[in-house]
Design a protein around this motif. Structure first.
Motif, PDB file in Angstrom:
ATOM      1  N   LYS A 129      33.341  29.398  41.225  1.00 20.06           N
ATOM      2  CA  LYS A 129      33.112  29.747  42.628  1.00 20.06           C
ATOM      3  C   LYS A 129      32.277  28.688  43.337  1.00 20.06           C
ATOM      4  O   LYS A 129      32.556  28.317  44.474  1.00 20.06           O
ATOM      5  CB  LYS A 129      32.411  31.110  42.717  1.00 20.06           C
ATOM      6  CG  LYS A 129      33.320  32.305  42.570  1.00 20.06           C
ATOM      7  CD  LYS A 129      32.557  33.593  42.846  1.00 20.06           C
ATOM      8  CE  LYS A 129      33.490  34.805  42.780  1.00 20.06           C
ATOM      9  NZ  LYS A 129      32.753  36.074  43.052  1.00 20.06           N
ATOM     10  N   LYS A 175      38.279  31.318  49.842  1.00 16.06           N
ATOM     11  CA  LYS A 175      39.036  32.201  48.959  1.00 16.06           C
ATOM     12  C   LYS A 175      40.326  31.552  48.487  1.00 16.06           C
ATOM     13  O   LYS A 175      40.730  31.718  47.330  1.00 16.06           O
ATOM     14  CB  LYS A 175      39.342  33.518  49.680  1.00 16.06           C
ATOM     15  CG  LYS A 175      38.121  34.381  49.948  1.00 16.06           C
ATOM     16  CD  LYS A 175      38.518  35.679  50.619  1.00 16.06           C
ATOM     17  CE  LYS A 175      37.299  36.552  50.888  1.00 16.06           C
ATOM     18  NZ  LYS A 175      37.674  37.833  51.555  1.00 16.06           N
ATOM     19  N   ARG A 179      41.128  30.726  44.620  1.00 16.18           N
ATOM     20  CA  ARG A 179      42.300  31.321  43.988  1.00 16.18           C
ATOM     21  C   ARG A 179      43.141  30.254  43.287  1.00 16.18           C
ATOM     22  O   ARG A 179      43.657  30.469  42.182  1.00 16.18           O
ATOM     23  CB  ARG A 179      43.123  32.059  45.037  1.00 16.18           C
ATOM     24  CG  ARG A 179      44.090  33.091  44.458  1.00 16.18           C
ATOM     25  CD  ARG A 179      44.823  33.830  45.562  1.00 16.18           C
ATOM     26  NE  ARG A 179      43.889  34.516  46.457  1.00 16.18           N
ATOM     27  CZ  ARG A 179      43.803  34.293  47.755  1.00 16.18           C
ATOM     28  NH1 ARG A 179      44.600  33.402  48.334  1.00 16.18           N
ATOM     29  NH2 ARG A 179      42.949  34.953  48.492  1.00 16.18           N
TER      30      ARG A 179
END
Length: 347
Positions: A129, A175, A179
């Motif tokens: 992340k 995001k 992903r």
């Protein structure tokens, strides 16, 4: 023989031998030593050969322009994130509250919270992340949109679907980047350390090639960095054909060509010193703290405390062994990372 010393030396002998024989020769002469000969001869050890690390030591300007090579230079992604961090702090001040205060776990006299992430074994999910957040800030706060054709997704698409016209102008959300990277790491079973090395190679590419990561090239740049990092870091590397199984529409030839270009742009500099790796790890933790991405915290148990004490003793013994040498060297990241795997001890 007059002022000549030909009887005491051979023209094929080295300057050092020549000088010693001239000094031992009983004949008094008035031979003058040239400046060039004095430079080549050392009083004690003979010819002085400069170490390669001394010759290649960069100046402060090189430190700042290539942060992926030097442990003291600030990372690019942390600098690019500062603008957004200041805006977020101003917004929190205006709203007279900080949402983090409602979710943060604080240690007390009875309970101590620790995360399981260490520099030798980072937490995989949070590290990925943070790395994708660093890529996000690189794209969002870029100065320009310099790129190369090999990384242009319109010219080398990763899927058979038509690339939208505004693909090169619309910044991707965090995001979407997460992903994409999470899919690669999950399918190829890559480690968190590989994610950190991926970010090092990415920033090294941007500085060496003098280009920017932007909406039209970020996928191929990230893919190339992951591909190279997995081969350098992991003992059992993922082959290019394996990535073609993950990304169904890309060919092996395209992967090979991109890998060759990536290596050439890096000038084949794939070495990541332990000190540089540690710098990126702790800067990623700082980035996580600034963006409220907390590493998983668990209460400190008695068993875990005993294992932490064991690690402390190992570090203390290592420090004692190195105390006779240079203290600064013994406390460097290169030595600390050479300790036994702390995550294996804690688990």
């Amino acid at each position: 023989m007059g002022g000549s010393v030909s009887c005491c030396m051979s023209p094929r002998e080295t300057p050092k031998v020549r000088r010693r024989e001239v000094e031992e020769c009983p004949i008094t002469t008035t031979t003058t030593t040239t400046e060039e000969e004095e430079v080549e001869v050392s009083e004690d050890t003979g010819t002085y050969l400069q170490h390669i690390s001394d010759r290649e030591m960069p100046d402060e300007l090189a430190h700042e322009s290539n942060p992926s090579d030097h442990p003291r230079a600030s990372t690019l992604f942390l600098n690019k994130s500062q603008t957004d961090v200041r805006e977020k702090r101003k917004s929190h001040i205006l709203n007279h509250m900080s949402p983090r205060l409602l979710t943060t776990k604080w240690s007390s006299c009875s309970t101590i919270f620790l995360d399981d992430s260490t520099v030798s074994q980072p937490n995989l999910k949070t590290t990925v992340k943070c790395v994708t957040l660093a890529v996000f800030y690189h794209i969002k706060n870029r100065d320009s949109s310099r790129t190369l054709d090999i990384f242009d997704e319109k010219k080398h698409p990763l899927t058979r679907e038509k690339v939208p016209e505004d693909y090169g102008t619309t910044d991707p959300e965090h995001k979407l980047i997460y992903r994409f990277v999470r899919t690669l790491f999950s399918s190829a079973q890559l480690t968190a350390e590989c994610a950190i090395v991926t970010l090092v190679y990415l920033e090294r590419l941007l500085t060496y090639a003098e280009m920017d990561i932007c909406p039209g090239n970020w996928k191929r740049i990230v893919l190339g960095a992951i591909l190279l990092a997995s081969k350098v870091w992991d003992d059992q590397a993922v082959w290019n054909v394996d990535y073609c199984q993950i990304l169904k529409d890309i060919t092996v030839e395209d992967m090979n060509e991109m890998e060759r270009h990536f290596l050439e742009l890096l000038q084949f500099n794939i070495n990541v010193p332990a000190s540089v790796y540690a710098k990126y790890y702790f800067d990623l933790r700082s980035l996580a703290d600034q963006n409220k991405l907390s590493f998983p915290l668990e209460p400190l148990s008695k068993k875990r405390a005993q294992k932490l004490e064991a690690i402390s003793r190992l570090c203390e013994d290592r420090y004692k062994d190195l105390s006779g040498s240079n203290i600064r060297r013994s406390l460097s990241a290169d030595n600390l990372l050479g300790l036994p795997n702390t995550h294996a001890i804690l688990s």
